[in-house]
Design an enzyme around this catalytic site. Structure first.
Site, mmCIF file in Angstrom:
data_model
loop_
_atom_site.group_PDB
_atom_site.id
_atom_site.type_symbol
_atom_site.label_atom_id
_atom_site.label_comp_id
_atom_site.label_asym_id
_atom_site.label_seq_id
_atom_site.Cartn_x
_atom_site.Cartn_y
_atom_site.Cartn_z
ATOM 1 C CE1 TYR A 156 -0.512 -2.782 5.537
ATOM 2 C CE2 TYR A 156 -2.606 -3.377 4.570
ATOM 3 C CZ TYR A 156 -1.243 -3.323 4.495
ATOM 4 O OH TYR A 156 -0.605 -3.803 3.381
ATOM 5 C CE LYS B 252 14.724 2.740 7.247
ATOM 6 N NZ LYS B 252 15.920 2.417 6.446
ATOM 7 C CG ASP C 34 16.881 -0.569 4.937
ATOM 8 O OD1 ASP C 34 16.698 -1.087 6.056
ATOM 9 O OD2 ASP C 34 17.654 0.406 4.774
ATOM 10 C CG ASP D 158 1.636 -5.795 1.615
ATOM 11 O OD1 ASP D 158 1.003 -6.776 1.198
ATOM 12 O OD2 ASP D 158 1.710 -4.713 1.006
ATOM 13 C CG ASP E 33 3.489 -9.648 -2.480
ATOM 14 O OD1 ASP E 33 2.856 -10.357 -1.666
ATOM 15 O OD2 ASP E 33 2.924 -9.059 -3.427
HETATM 16 C C1 LIG Z 1 -5.139 -6.028 -1.140
HETATM 17 C C2 LIG Z 1 -4.270 -5.451 -0.051
HETATM 18 C C3 LIG Z 1 -5.078 -4.559 0.854
HETATM 19 C C4 LIG Z 1 -3.558 -6.542 0.737
HETATM 20 C C5 LIG Z 1 -2.661 -5.958 1.819
HETATM 21 O O1 LIG Z 1 -1.974 -4.950 1.609
HETATM 22 O O2 LIG Z 1 -2.645 -6.551 2.923
HETATM 23 C C6 LIG Z 1 -2.690 -7.487 -0.109
HETATM 24 O O3 LIG Z 1 -1.598 -6.836 -0.674
HETATM 25 C C7 LIG Z 1 -2.215 -8.624 0.756
HETATM 26 O O4 LIG Z 1 -1.022 -8.667 1.079
HETATM 27 O O5 LIG Z 1 -3.031 -9.458 1.162
HETATM 28 C C1 LIG Z 2 20.440 4.952 7.539
HETATM 29 C C2 LIG Z 2 19.044 5.158 7.059
HETATM 30 C C3 LIG Z 2 18.415 6.336 7.758
HETATM 31 C C4 LIG Z 2 18.965 5.305 5.532
HETATM 32 C C5 LIG Z 2 17.545 5.503 5.046
HETATM 33 O O1 LIG Z 2 16.605 4.845 5.535
HETATM 34 O O2 LIG Z 2 17.361 6.324 4.132
HETATM 35 C C6 LIG Z 2 19.571 4.137 4.744
HETATM 36 O O3 LIG Z 2 18.843 2.964 4.916
HETATM 37 C C7 LIG Z 2 19.624 4.506 3.289
HETATM 38 O O4 LIG Z 2 18.848 3.946 2.508
HETATM 39 O O5 LIG Z 2 20.417 5.370 2.935
#
Ligand SMILES: CC(C)[C@H](C(=O)O)[C@@H](O)C(=O)O
Ligand SMILES: CC(C)[C@H](C(=O)O)[C@@H](O)C(=O)O
Lengths: 324, 324
Positions: B119, B165, B197, B221, B225
């Site tokens: 951002y 991450k 992840d 973000d 959600d």
């Molecule tokens: C509209 C967008 C820029 C915003 C963000 O990414 O922060 C929205 O997704 C949120 O989470 O409030």
């Molecule tokens: C271990 C890591 C680097 C890898 C990635 O981020 O791609 C894993 O999370 C995946 O999704 O295979």
């Protein structure tokens, strides 16, 4: 000519599930397996998590089967993906009959761009307490993943959604979105676009609205793990890292240190990765046989503890191999 | 002194739900409301999605209540967050009795760093087909969000997880992780860390393992959600963008163009945002009263169509205000 498959079990349950997949491949085809080492233990022994001979083996083999690596995962898997020339990371997340899933109709395939974004990132230390990472997006990589994704969707009958965050990453994810959309338009293919945050919510609430999801690298990483949660966890999710001439197959899960060594790891994700390997090498019927056997076992065969059963890895292996 | 609240309804259902929150605030406190415009319609009329007088009003008010903006969302909300000096975006995602949730015991609060990461990104066009975005991480912002997050967790009795991450974004998310952990260690506070992840998967499978989740900006973000999906959708999720001297409150949802103008938008997310506003301004009892009234209505009052009911926004408003 016999296909050469590099086999890299890695650490933890990688060592337990990869042999199952090898046995399965052996049962359905004529492959030469060549073994190599990588991961935390390899680093402890050799000083390098990914010895040069392992990298070279993967770079030369027709396909590579990888298990998992512990702390060194990024040091192993990212260079291996590069070694095989992978540009597309394909991650199907399907609900299987007989396995508890939040939404039983889930049938998703993430097609994750596998070379750019933050993964191509150059990090800089501006001062000790201010750092930057420069995320890279190119039109070439965006179009290449699009070609792959739309081919896959057309062949397998899926709708396509393009994930992005171009409202914030306007020029970079904007380029990704435009590049993917340009390929679709050229083909006259339909698609929808979705902000990755909103998509995360919709996937949780109703994944049946989606099929193939073409994603930038990190978005694909997060959304595919999210989808694993929808269908019963990482124990079931296979993946293919596909390049123009070779590919690498791996379960989406990690080393599972909590259960490693106990002989109860779920081999399904790795066996399904082996099925993808068969198909990649042109043995579609063999791939189908493997997948069919796995589906039968999931529906009524023995289950490992992650799926609520008390079977061992060996029980599941026997049950799959018996059906081949 | 009477607190001044800037009110910016914005577009779509923003115009329908913000008035409900204003009525609720009026019922529990003594506030001066000052109205301003922003969003797609404002851009169409004035050429700017966020006119200077709107920005100035938010920058001067004690608190701002914002609804939603359409296509111009990023042009409105990002500068407004900056105008109020917001560094922490607080997003509670709770399952409420009476509302269908995938996991009824969900009680999460995302504490999202609100100034950096992608951002704060500077995007560059290296060539027409190669672009970069430079993500920024500082120790100062990481420590500031940590202070806020650990305070919030301690006051409200939550465990803390730090999302990151850092296995890929080693130096930048590494700095974030170290900065947050340093604050925890100074206080002797406990915490866990989670790769974003893997966390996405775990939140889908069992959110009850988590409480406060301190996140870098984009991770917050997406994960918040995702969590909205766990508890019945965005119609219920409030948020606070907190700065040192002022703050902005907004529902997490957007303009919902599909139902805008029909009078059936769910005002709960905005009313709960108003409750957070009361607490921020020091009126804890008023905040509690509002939240209590909303909980009663969710449990057995009228429901808008997004929650499976057929009530109108006005029905829900009346039902909440009657209980105050
Ligand atoms: C509209 C967008 C820029 C915003 C963000 O990414 O922060 C929205 O997704 C949120 O989470 O409030
Ligand atoms: C271990 C890591 C680097 C890898 C990635 O981020 O791609 C894993 O999370 C995946 O999704 O295979």
């Amino acid at each position: 000519m016999t296909d050469r498959i590099a086999v890299i079990p890695g650490d933890g349950i990688g060592k337990e599930v990869v042999p199952v997949a090898v046995k399965v491949l052996d049962a359905v085809g004529d492959f030469v397996f060549e073994y190599a080492e990588a991961g935390d233990e390899t680093r402890a022994q050799t000083g390098s998590a990914l010895p040069e001979e392992t990298r070279e083996l993967a770079a030369a083999a027709d396909a590579t089967l990888f298990g998992a690596a512990g702390e060194t995962a990024a040091d192993v898997i990212l260079p291996l993906r590069e070694a095989v020339g992978s540009f597309a990371n394909v991650r199907p997340a399907r609900a299987y009959p007989g396995v508890d899933a939040l939404h039983p109709e889930t049938d998703l395939v993430f097609v994750r761009e596998n070379t750019e974004g933050v993964y191509a990132g150059i990090e800089s230390e501006i001062t000790e307490s201010v750092r930057t990472l420069t995320r890279v997006t190119t039109d070439a990589a965006s179009q290449r993943i699009a070609e792959f994704g739309f081919d896959y969707a057309a062949e397998n009958g899926y709708d396509v959604t393009i994930a992005h965050k171009a409202n914030v990453m306007r020029r970079t994810d904007g380029l990704f979105l435009d590049g993917v959309a340009a390929v679709a338009d050229e083909r006259g293919a339909d698609y929808e676009t979705a902000l990755m945050d909103a998509l995360a919510m919709h996937l949780v609430m109703d994944p049946s609205d989606y099929g193939v999801v073409i994603c930038p690298n990190l978005a694909g990483d997060v959304l595919s793990d999210l989808a694993a949660g929808l269908v019963g966890g990482l124990g079931l999710l296979p993946s293919a890292n596909v390049g123009p001439d070779r590919a690498l197959f791996e379960p989406v899960h990690g080393t599972a240190p909590d259960i490693a060594g106990e002989g109860v790891a779920n081999p399904v994700a790795t066996v399904l990765s082996a099925a993808m390997c068969c198909e990649y090498l042109g043995y579609d019927a063999a791939g189908e046989r493997v997948r069919g056997a796995v589906l039968e076992v999931l529906a009524d065969g023995p289950r490992t503890p992650d799926l609520g059963g008390d079977a061992t890895t060996e029980d599941v292996e026997r049950s799959i191999v018996d059906r081949l």
